[in-house]
Motif scaffolding. Structure first.
Motif, PDB file in Angstrom:
ATOM      1  N   LEU A   1       0.831  -1.198   0.000  1.00  0.00           N
ATOM      2  CA  LEU A   1       0.000   0.000   0.000  1.00  0.00           C
ATOM      3  C   LEU A   1       0.868   1.251   0.000  1.00  0.00           C
ATOM      4  O   LEU A   1       0.602   2.194  -0.728  1.00  0.00           O
ATOM      5  CB  LEU A   1      -0.942  -0.017   1.206  1.00  0.00           C
ATOM      6  CG  LEU A   1      -1.784   1.243   1.414  1.00  0.00           C
ATOM      7  CD1 LEU A   1      -2.598   1.583   0.177  1.00  0.00           C
ATOM      8  CD2 LEU A   1      -2.690   1.084   2.622  1.00  0.00           C
ATOM      9  N   LEU A   2       1.906   1.260   0.835  1.00  0.00           N
ATOM     10  CA  LEU A   2       2.786   2.439   0.893  1.00  0.00           C
ATOM     11  C   LEU A   2       3.458   2.689  -0.455  1.00  0.00           C
ATOM     12  O   LEU A   2       3.591   3.831  -0.890  1.00  0.00           O
ATOM     13  CB  LEU A   2       3.827   2.264   1.993  1.00  0.00           C
ATOM     14  CG  LEU A   2       3.278   2.153   3.422  1.00  0.00           C
ATOM     15  CD1 LEU A   2       4.409   1.980   4.422  1.00  0.00           C
ATOM     16  CD2 LEU A   2       2.437   3.376   3.770  1.00  0.00           C
ATOM     17  N   LYS A   3       3.863   1.603  -1.137  1.00  0.00           N
ATOM     18  CA  LYS A   3       4.483   1.760  -2.461  1.00  0.00           C
ATOM     19  C   LYS A   3       3.472   2.295  -3.465  1.00  0.00           C
ATOM     20  O   LYS A   3       3.800   3.138  -4.301  1.00  0.00           O
ATOM     21  CB  LYS A   3       5.049   0.414  -2.928  1.00  0.00           C
ATOM     22  CG  LYS A   3       6.272  -0.041  -2.142  1.00  0.00           C
ATOM     23  CD  LYS A   3       6.745  -1.399  -2.623  1.00  0.00           C
ATOM     24  CE  LYS A   3       7.960  -1.860  -1.827  1.00  0.00           C
ATOM     25  NZ  LYS A   3       8.419  -3.207  -2.228  1.00  0.00           N
ATOM     26  N   ARG A   4       2.236   1.820  -3.381  1.00  0.00           N
ATOM     27  CA  ARG A   4       1.200   2.293  -4.297  1.00  0.00           C
ATOM     28  C   ARG A   4       0.934   3.787  -4.078  1.00  0.00           C
ATOM     29  O   ARG A   4       0.784   4.555  -5.027  1.00  0.00           O
ATOM     30  CB  ARG A   4      -0.088   1.485  -4.116  1.00  0.00           C
ATOM     31  CG  ARG A   4      -1.195   1.897  -5.082  1.00  0.00           C
ATOM     32  CD  ARG A   4      -2.462   1.097  -4.836  1.00  0.00           C
ATOM     33  NE  ARG A   4      -2.352  -0.266  -5.279  1.00  0.00           N
ATOM     34  CZ  ARG A   4      -2.606  -0.693  -6.517  1.00  0.00           C
ATOM     35  NH1 ARG A   4      -2.987   0.191  -7.446  1.00  0.00           N
ATOM     36  NH2 ARG A   4      -2.497  -1.957  -6.839  1.00  0.00           N
ATOM     37  N   LEU A   5       0.881   4.196  -2.825  1.00  0.00           N
ATOM     38  CA  LEU A   5       0.655   5.610  -2.517  1.00  0.00           C
ATOM     39  C   LEU A   5       1.799   6.467  -3.041  1.00  0.00           C
ATOM     40  O   LEU A   5       1.585   7.562  -3.563  1.00  0.00           O
ATOM     41  CB  LEU A   5       0.484   5.798  -1.014  1.00  0.00           C
ATOM     42  CG  LEU A   5      -0.774   5.190  -0.383  1.00  0.00           C
ATOM     43  CD1 LEU A   5      -0.740   5.327   1.132  1.00  0.00           C
ATOM     44  CD2 LEU A   5      -2.038   5.827  -0.950  1.00  0.00           C
ATOM     45  N   ALA A   6       3.030   5.944  -2.908  1.00  0.00           N
ATOM     46  CA  ALA A   6       4.187   6.695  -3.403  1.00  0.00           C
ATOM     47  C   ALA A   6       4.145   6.818  -4.925  1.00  0.00           C
ATOM     48  O   ALA A   6       4.429   7.882  -5.485  1.00  0.00           O
ATOM     49  CB  ALA A   6       5.478   6.003  -2.964  1.00  0.00           C
ATOM     50  N   ARG A   7       3.760   5.721  -5.603  1.00  0.00           N
ATOM     51  CA  ARG A   7       3.667   5.762  -7.065  1.00  0.00           C
ATOM     52  C   ARG A   7       2.591   6.740  -7.526  1.00  0.00           C
ATOM     53  O   ARG A   7       2.708   7.344  -8.593  1.00  0.00           O
ATOM     54  CB  ARG A   7       3.366   4.360  -7.618  1.00  0.00           C
ATOM     55  CG  ARG A   7       4.528   3.391  -7.559  1.00  0.00           C
ATOM     56  CD  ARG A   7       4.286   2.181  -8.456  1.00  0.00           C
ATOM     57  NE  ARG A   7       3.067   1.454  -8.098  1.00  0.00           N
ATOM     58  CZ  ARG A   7       3.008   0.448  -7.228  1.00  0.00           C
ATOM     59  NH1 ARG A   7       4.123   0.050  -6.605  1.00  0.00           N
ATOM     60  NH2 ARG A   7       1.868  -0.163  -6.984  1.00  0.00           N
ATOM     61  N   ALA A   8       1.561   6.897  -6.707  1.00  0.00           N
ATOM     62  CA  ALA A   8       0.481   7.830  -7.049  1.00  0.00           C
ATOM     63  C   ALA A   8       0.856   9.271  -6.746  1.00  0.00           C
ATOM     64  O   ALA A   8       0.083  10.190  -7.024  1.00  0.00           O
ATOM     65  CB  ALA A   8      -0.790   7.447  -6.298  1.00  0.00           C
ATOM     66  N   GLY A   9       2.043   9.478  -6.175  1.00  0.00           N
ATOM     67  CA  GLY A   9       2.505  10.830  -5.866  1.00  0.00           C
ATOM     68  C   GLY A   9       1.850  11.420  -4.635  1.00  0.00           C
ATOM     69  O   GLY A   9       1.864  12.651  -4.462  1.00  0.00           O
ATOM     70  N   LEU A  10       1.306  10.574  -3.774  1.00  0.00           N
ATOM     71  CA  LEU A  10       0.643  11.064  -2.568  1.00  0.00           C
ATOM     72  C   LEU A  10       1.634  11.148  -1.409  1.00  0.00           C
ATOM     73  O   LEU A  10       2.319  10.177  -1.088  1.00  0.00           O
ATOM     74  CB  LEU A  10      -0.517  10.133  -2.180  1.00  0.00           C
ATOM     75  CG  LEU A  10      -1.729  10.202  -3.104  1.00  0.00           C
ATOM     76  CD1 LEU A  10      -2.660   9.036  -2.833  1.00  0.00           C
ATOM     77  CD2 LEU A  10      -2.463  11.520  -2.920  1.00  0.00           C
ATOM     78  N   GLN A  11       1.713  12.298  -0.803  1.00  0.00           N
ATOM     79  CA  GLN A  11       2.569  12.478   0.360  1.00  0.00           C
ATOM     80  C   GLN A  11       1.776  12.095   1.610  1.00  0.00           C
ATOM     81  O   GLN A  11       0.755  12.705   1.915  1.00  0.00           O
ATOM     82  CB  GLN A  11       3.032  13.935   0.460  1.00  0.00           C
ATOM     83  CG  GLN A  11       3.870  14.405  -0.717  1.00  0.00           C
ATOM     84  CD  GLN A  11       5.190  13.664  -0.832  1.00  0.00           C
ATOM     85  OE1 GLN A  11       5.857  13.420   0.179  1.00  0.00           O
ATOM     86  NE2 GLN A  11       5.558  13.283  -2.037  1.00  0.00           N
TER      87      GLN A  11
END
Length: 199
Positions: A1-11
């Motif tokens: 999940l953390l990797k997905r959020l990072a790929r989505a550009g979400l801080q």
């Protein structure tokens, strides 16, 4: 999940907390102590904070040298009625303890609970060591050691679901909605992986 959020550009600022049983996590959510969580409710109805859920079917975890490990297809829980069980501690995870105890009762026996643990990984390690069998969700196939095999349970009437919950007040803006959307996609990806590994 953390990797997905990072790929989505979400801080995001992450503070992970293990809160069990599920009721404790829901209370923390309602107290605005957490924003997003994952629970395994003991009932078929989801709490109002639920935003997504997946099937995470009950499975029997067996050591690879257990006689039933060589079988294919779903297993009857009654087939291990005489085996020692590894279980969650009722104190640590009462929801899951109660669910699995009810499954055994439904199958017509009271499990011989000889060993308890507070984490799925610990339960699986005990099974790998030959201490007994365990009822675990299918998602445990992603963390099971090589000495453990999982077999679906045949026909339990009780659902086993992994449910994502959110604090609506904290997560109602555009950023929060996007976090929930990405988390939902990750949950769906997990379900697809479970189906692939546990057909």
């Amino acid at each position: 999940l953390l990797k997905r959020l990072a790929r989505a550009g979400l801080q995001v600022s992450v503070e992970a907390h293990e809160l069990i049983p599920s009721a404790r996590q829901l209370q923390a959510l309602r107290n605005a102590e957490v924003d997003l969580g994952f629970i395994r409710p003991g009932t078929s109805s989801a709490p109002p904070e639920a935003v997504a859920s997946i099937d995470d079917p009950y499975c029997l975890a067996l050591a690879t040298d257990h006689p039933l490990a060589a079988t294919r297809g779903p297993l009857s829980l009654k087939s291990v009625a005489q085996a020692p069980f590894v279980s969650f501690s009722r104190h640590a995870e009462s929801d899951y303890f109660d669910q699995t105890a009810a499954l055994c009762e439904e199958a017509g026996f009271t499990p011989d609970l000889r060993h308890t643990a507070g984490q799925f990984v610990s339960v699986l390690s005990m099974v790998a060591s030959g201490l007994g069998v365990a009822i675990v969700p299918a998602s445990c196939t992603l963390m099971a050691p090589r000495e453990v095999v999982l077999r679906r349970l045949k026909g339990p009437s009780r659902p086993s679901r992994l449910v994502m919950v959110r604090n609506e007040r904290q997560m109602q803006d555009a950023w929060g909605s996007q976090v929930v959307r990405e988390a939902t996609l990750e949950l769906q990806a997990l379900e697809a992986t479970i189906r692939k590994k546990m057909p």
